[in-house]
Design a protein around this motif. Structure first.
Motif, PDB file in Angstrom:
ATOM      1  N   PHE A  73       0.832  -1.204   0.000  1.00 37.68           N
ATOM      2  CA  PHE A  73       0.000   0.000   0.000  1.00 37.68           C
ATOM      3  C   PHE A  73       0.872   1.261   0.000  1.00 37.68           C
ATOM      4  O   PHE A  73       0.441   2.314  -0.464  1.00 37.68           O
ATOM      5  CB  PHE A  73      -0.966  -0.008   1.197  1.00 37.68           C
ATOM      6  N   GLU A  76       1.716   2.221  -3.513  1.00 39.01           N
ATOM      7  CA  GLU A  76       0.543   2.832  -4.154  1.00 39.01           C
ATOM      8  C   GLU A  76       0.423   4.295  -3.762  1.00 39.01           C
ATOM      9  O   GLU A  76       0.033   5.140  -4.570  1.00 39.01           O
ATOM     10  CB  GLU A  76      -0.729   2.073  -3.754  1.00 39.01           C
ATOM     11  N   GLY A 115       0.290  -6.949   0.183  1.00 43.96           N
ATOM     12  CA  GLY A 115       0.102  -5.505   0.254  1.00 43.96           C
ATOM     13  C   GLY A 115       0.707  -4.846   1.475  1.00 43.96           C
ATOM     14  O   GLY A 115       0.645  -3.623   1.629  1.00 43.96           O
TER      15      GLY A 115
END
Length: 296
Positions: A73, A76, A115
């Motif tokens: 994450f 991202e 993630g």
């Protein structure tokens, strides 16, 4: 030896131990291998670090946490996150699966989550289990100091074998004049070169420490911008978005859903399994350090 009053969970930062073990032995130019050519120097070094810590801190429960891949994450949120890292050495790559097999043979859960990083798994397990037992985190990563509580201690591995600094809220305050949450504010201001996020350009560790100590938090600093020197105020105002983003990147998540029960972490060796695994890896000396050689 640390006085033990109740059950104790040791959370192992598998990534930190593997890299430390690999580079400590690879520096000599010699890579330990099996007869079939499988490199095992990091596995051997990992076990030396790990078993020393087990003997010193005497956990009743253990889990080992791992990264799953480079996409998380955080990448991202900030595509350059850890973008400066080179690939792991060829001789190290196959050893990650081998050490996970070794942990399996020891009855120790390997914990990871898509993630998320190993840090987030450690933070989440620490938060989950520290209500019922003392938690010790074994790592070389000072970012983990943000996880310290009265029930969660962070063991920072120093150079050499068996050298540790055990951080509690009191020792962190004494050594760094910081509370655990302030580690995150520090990173938001100064960034982290190894993780490749910048913080506020032009603010280094010294200025970040002074600001956090004086104003307590990023919020406290922003509420008192008028009291800062023009130079520091301008730097913060120019990089406000990156300050907030860097602080988000620095914060270890403690709310990851993980399938790991405390019962699964109970540390009980099966001597036959352990001996068999290390014989397969041509490391017959390891079970003897563990006092298992006679159990065959």
């Amino acid at each position: 030896m640390i006085e033990q009053t109740k059950e104790r969970l040791l959370l192992v930062d598998g990534m930190a131990l593997m890299f430390r073990a690999f580079y400590a032995s690879a520096a000599s130019g010699y890579i330990r291998r099996t007869k079939a050519g499988l490199p095992t120097n990091a596995v051997y070094g990992f076990m030396r670090y790990f078993w020393d810590a087990v003997q010193k801190f005497e956990p009743t429960h253990i889990a080992c946490c791992w990264d799953l891949g480079s996409k998380t994450f955080r990448t991202e949120q900030f595509s350059a996150y850890k973008g400066n890292r080179s690939d792991a050495p060829d001789d190290l790559i196959p050893q990650f699966s081998v050490i996970r097999e070794v942990m399996d043979s020891l009855g120790i859960p390997n914990v990871s989550a898509p993630g998320y990083e190993a840090d987030d798994c450690i933070g989440s397990l620490a938060a989950k289990f520290s209500e019922d037992m003392d938690v010790f985190i074994l790592t070389g990563d000072h970012d983990m100091l943000q996880l310290i509580t009265e029930q969660v201690n962070v063991i920072i591995m120093k150079k050499g074998h068996g050298n540790y600094m055990v951080y509690t809220p009191e020792s962190l305050l004494e050594e760094k004049q910081l509370r655990p949450r302030q580690i995150i504010d520090m990173k938001g201001l100064m960034g982290d070169a190894s993780d490749n996020y910048p913080g506020v350009r032009g603010i280094g560790e010294k200025t970040a420490l002074k600001l956090v100590q004086e104003y307590d938090s990023v919020e406290g600093i922003l509420a008192n911008l008028d009291g800062l020197s023009k130079s520091v105020r301008t730097k913060i105002e120019n990089d406000l978005d990156m300050l907030h983003l860097s602080r988000q990147l620095a914060e270890i998540r403690c709310d990851v859903e993980l399938e790991c029960s405390i019962e699964a972490c109970c540390f009980e060796l099966n001597p036959a399994l352990v001996i068999s695994k290390f014989e397969e890896l041509e490391m017959a000396s390891i079970p003897s350090w563990m006092g298992l050689a006679m159990a065959k």
